[in-house]
Motif scaffolding. Structure first.
Motif, PDB file in Angstrom:
ATOM      1  N   UNK A  26       0.738  -1.254   0.222  1.00  0.00           N
ATOM      2  CA  UNK A  26       0.055  -0.022   0.059  1.00  0.00           C
ATOM      3  C   UNK A  26       0.908   1.305  -0.119  1.00  0.00           C
ATOM      4  N   UNK A  27       2.132   1.167  -0.172  1.00  0.00           N
ATOM      5  CA  UNK A  27       3.129   2.415  -0.244  1.00  0.00           C
ATOM      6  C   UNK A  27       4.180   2.199  -0.913  1.00  0.00           C
ATOM      7  N   UNK A  28       5.058   3.030  -1.217  1.00  0.00           N
ATOM      8  CA  UNK A  28       6.330   2.769  -1.946  1.00  0.00           C
ATOM      9  C   UNK A  28       7.472   2.569  -0.773  1.00  0.00           C
ATOM     10  N   UNK A  29       7.431   1.215  -0.611  1.00  0.00           N
ATOM     11  CA  UNK A  29       8.344   0.771   0.339  1.00  0.00           C
ATOM     12  C   UNK A  29       9.679   1.297   0.600  1.00  0.00           C
ATOM     13  N   UNK A  30      10.441   1.314  -0.337  1.00  0.00           N
ATOM     14  CA  UNK A  30      11.643   1.946  -0.641  1.00  0.00           C
ATOM     15  C   UNK A  30      11.918   3.418  -0.168  1.00  0.00           C
ATOM     16  N   UNK A  31      10.798   4.206  -0.122  1.00  0.00           N
ATOM     17  CA  UNK A  31      10.737   5.617   0.508  1.00  0.00           C
ATOM     18  C   UNK A  31      10.566   5.680   2.008  1.00  0.00           C
ATOM     19  N   UNK A  32      10.433   4.495   2.466  1.00  0.00           N
ATOM     20  CA  UNK A  32      10.101   4.344   4.137  1.00  0.00           C
ATOM     21  C   UNK A  32      11.093   3.883   4.921  1.00  0.00           C
ATOM     22  N   UNK A  33      11.645   4.448   6.137  1.00  0.00           N
ATOM     23  CA  UNK A  33      12.246   3.996   7.033  1.00  0.00           C
ATOM     24  C   UNK A  33      11.444   3.037   7.816  1.00  0.00           C
ATOM     25  N   UNK A  34      12.217   1.882   8.370  1.00  0.00           N
ATOM     26  CA  UNK A  34      11.461   1.002   8.798  1.00  0.00           C
ATOM     27  C   UNK A  34      11.853   0.434  10.303  1.00  0.00           C
ATOM     28  N   UNK A  35      11.012  -0.019  11.291  1.00  0.00           N
ATOM     29  CA  UNK A  35      11.570  -0.220  12.466  1.00  0.00           C
ATOM     30  C   UNK A  35      10.776  -1.245  13.324  1.00  0.00           C
ATOM     31  N   UNK A  36      11.377  -1.848  14.245  1.00  0.00           N
ATOM     32  CA  UNK A  36      10.792  -2.988  14.998  1.00  0.00           C
ATOM     33  C   UNK A  36      10.619  -2.448  16.484  1.00  0.00           C
ATOM     34  N   UNK A  37       9.602  -2.460  17.190  1.00  0.00           N
ATOM     35  CA  UNK A  37       9.296  -2.167  18.430  1.00  0.00           C
ATOM     36  C   UNK A  37       8.729  -3.456  19.342  1.00  0.00           C
ATOM     37  N   UNK A  38       8.684  -3.498  20.518  1.00  0.00           N
ATOM     38  CA  UNK A  38       8.211  -4.369  21.390  1.00  0.00           C
ATOM     39  C   UNK A  38       7.559  -3.696  22.553  1.00  0.00           C
ATOM     40  N   UNK A  39       6.317  -4.442  23.134  1.00  0.00           N
ATOM     41  CA  UNK A  39       5.751  -4.220  24.239  1.00  0.00           C
ATOM     42  C   UNK A  39       5.524  -5.425  24.947  1.00  0.00           C
ATOM     43  N   UNK A  40       5.833  -5.412  26.365  1.00  0.00           N
ATOM     44  CA  UNK A  40       5.820  -6.611  27.150  1.00  0.00           C
ATOM     45  C   UNK A  40       4.449  -6.370  27.891  1.00  0.00           C
ATOM     46  N   UNK A  41       3.828  -7.327  28.534  1.00  0.00           N
ATOM     47  CA  UNK A  41       2.534  -7.078  29.195  1.00  0.00           C
ATOM     48  C   UNK A  41       2.972  -5.989  30.524  1.00  0.00           C
ATOM     49  N   UNK A  42       2.146  -5.003  30.680  1.00  0.00           N
ATOM     50  CA  UNK A  42       2.347  -3.846  31.474  1.00  0.00           C
ATOM     51  C   UNK A  42       3.308  -3.207  31.497  1.00  0.00           C
ATOM     52  N   UNK A  44       5.636  -0.323  28.846  1.00  0.00           N
ATOM     53  CA  UNK A  44       5.320   0.761  27.518  1.00  0.00           C
ATOM     54  C   UNK A  44       6.196   0.029  26.305  1.00  0.00           C
ATOM     55  N   UNK A  45       5.643   0.542  25.162  1.00  0.00           N
ATOM     56  CA  UNK A  45       6.480   0.075  24.055  1.00  0.00           C
ATOM     57  C   UNK A  45       7.996   0.578  23.909  1.00  0.00           C
ATOM     58  N   UNK A  46       8.949  -0.210  23.498  1.00  0.00           N
ATOM     59  CA  UNK A  46       9.964  -0.207  23.708  1.00  0.00           C
ATOM     60  C   UNK A  46      10.981  -0.300  21.960  1.00  0.00           C
ATOM     61  N   UNK A  47      11.747   0.526  21.732  1.00  0.00           N
ATOM     62  CA  UNK A  47      12.353   0.691  20.571  1.00  0.00           C
ATOM     63  C   UNK A  47      13.363  -0.727  20.504  1.00  0.00           C
ATOM     64  N   UNK A  48      13.545  -1.330  19.371  1.00  0.00           N
ATOM     65  CA  UNK A  48      14.374  -2.416  19.184  1.00  0.00           C
ATOM     66  C   UNK A  48      15.169  -2.380  18.201  1.00  0.00           C
ATOM     67  N   UNK A  92       7.881 -10.421  24.387  1.00  0.00           N
ATOM     68  CA  UNK A  92       6.925  -9.406  24.277  1.00  0.00           C
ATOM     69  C   UNK A  92       6.029  -9.626  22.796  1.00  0.00           C
ATOM     70  N   UNK A  93       5.355  -8.601  22.662  1.00  0.00           N
ATOM     71  CA  UNK A  93       4.447  -8.450  21.335  1.00  0.00           C
ATOM     72  C   UNK A  93       5.530  -7.554  20.553  1.00  0.00           C
ATOM     73  N   UNK A  94       5.726  -7.867  19.297  1.00  0.00           N
ATOM     74  CA  UNK A  94       6.774  -7.278  18.357  1.00  0.00           C
ATOM     75  C   UNK A  94       5.878  -6.622  17.242  1.00  0.00           C
ATOM     76  N   UNK A  95       6.165  -5.408  17.081  1.00  0.00           N
ATOM     77  CA  UNK A  95       5.523  -4.469  15.968  1.00  0.00           C
ATOM     78  C   UNK A  95       6.409  -3.781  14.889  1.00  0.00           C
ATOM     79  N   UNK A  96       5.908  -3.973  13.913  1.00  0.00           N
ATOM     80  CA  UNK A  96       6.521  -3.483  12.566  1.00  0.00           C
ATOM     81  C   UNK A  96       6.245  -1.876  12.646  1.00  0.00           C
ATOM     82  N   UNK A 119       1.209  -6.797  15.308  1.00  0.00           N
ATOM     83  CA  UNK A 119       2.064  -7.356  15.973  1.00  0.00           C
ATOM     84  C   UNK A 119       2.073  -9.012  16.026  1.00  0.00           C
ATOM     85  N   UNK A 120       3.086  -9.470  16.626  1.00  0.00           N
ATOM     86  CA  UNK A 120       3.498 -10.838  16.633  1.00  0.00           C
ATOM     87  C   UNK A 120       3.912 -11.272  17.832  1.00  0.00           C
TER      88      UNK A 120
END
Length: 126
Positions: A26-42, A44-48, A92-96, A119-120
């Motif tokens: 749904x977008x021009x992938x090569x024009x986007x920076x990508x990241x992974x973040x994670x969140x454990x129960x209870x 806050x979301x954390x940069x990975x 954690x749950x890992x988010x793209x 998330x996965x």
């Protein structure tokens, strides 16, 4: 209509490995920076990890350096997170995440990203 779909999570023992995938559409992938973040129960979301548009620049949170590797395939429109030597604290749950970028830089701040996957779950048993 940005769509990000993560896969590859699961249950693994301490010291094991997993490879997460994030399929983008749904977008021009090569024009986007990508990241992974994670969140454990209870918690806050954390940069990975983050990777620049071209894949030439990558950055990681200190706790995963030397264990995790982020990569991207701009032909397949997919970003990966190879996770080795997993620890229980990696559970954690890992988010793209995706964000349009004017420059070839890795973005490490969650608030900079506009689009997120569902998330996965990654569970590392002790």
């Amino acid at each position: 209509q940005v769509q990000l779909v993560e896969s590859g999570g699961g249950l693994v023992q301490t010291g094991g490995s997993l490879r997460l995938s994030c399929a983008a559409s749904g977008f021009t992938f090569q024009s986007y920076s990508m990241g992974w973040f994670r969140q454990a129960p209870g918690k806050e979301r954390e940069f990975v990890a983050a990777i620049s548009r071209s894949g030439s620049i990558a950055d990681y949170v200190d706790s995963v350096k030397g264990r995790f590797t982020i990569s991207r395939d701009n032909v397949q429109n997919t970003v990966y997170l190879q996770m080795n030597s997993l620890k229980p604290e990696d559970t954690a749950v890992y988010y793209c995440a995706a964000q349009f970028a004017l420059f070839d830089a890795a973005m490490t701040t969650a608030s900079r990203y506009a689009s997120w996957g569902q998330g996965t779950q990654v569970t590392v048993s002790s």
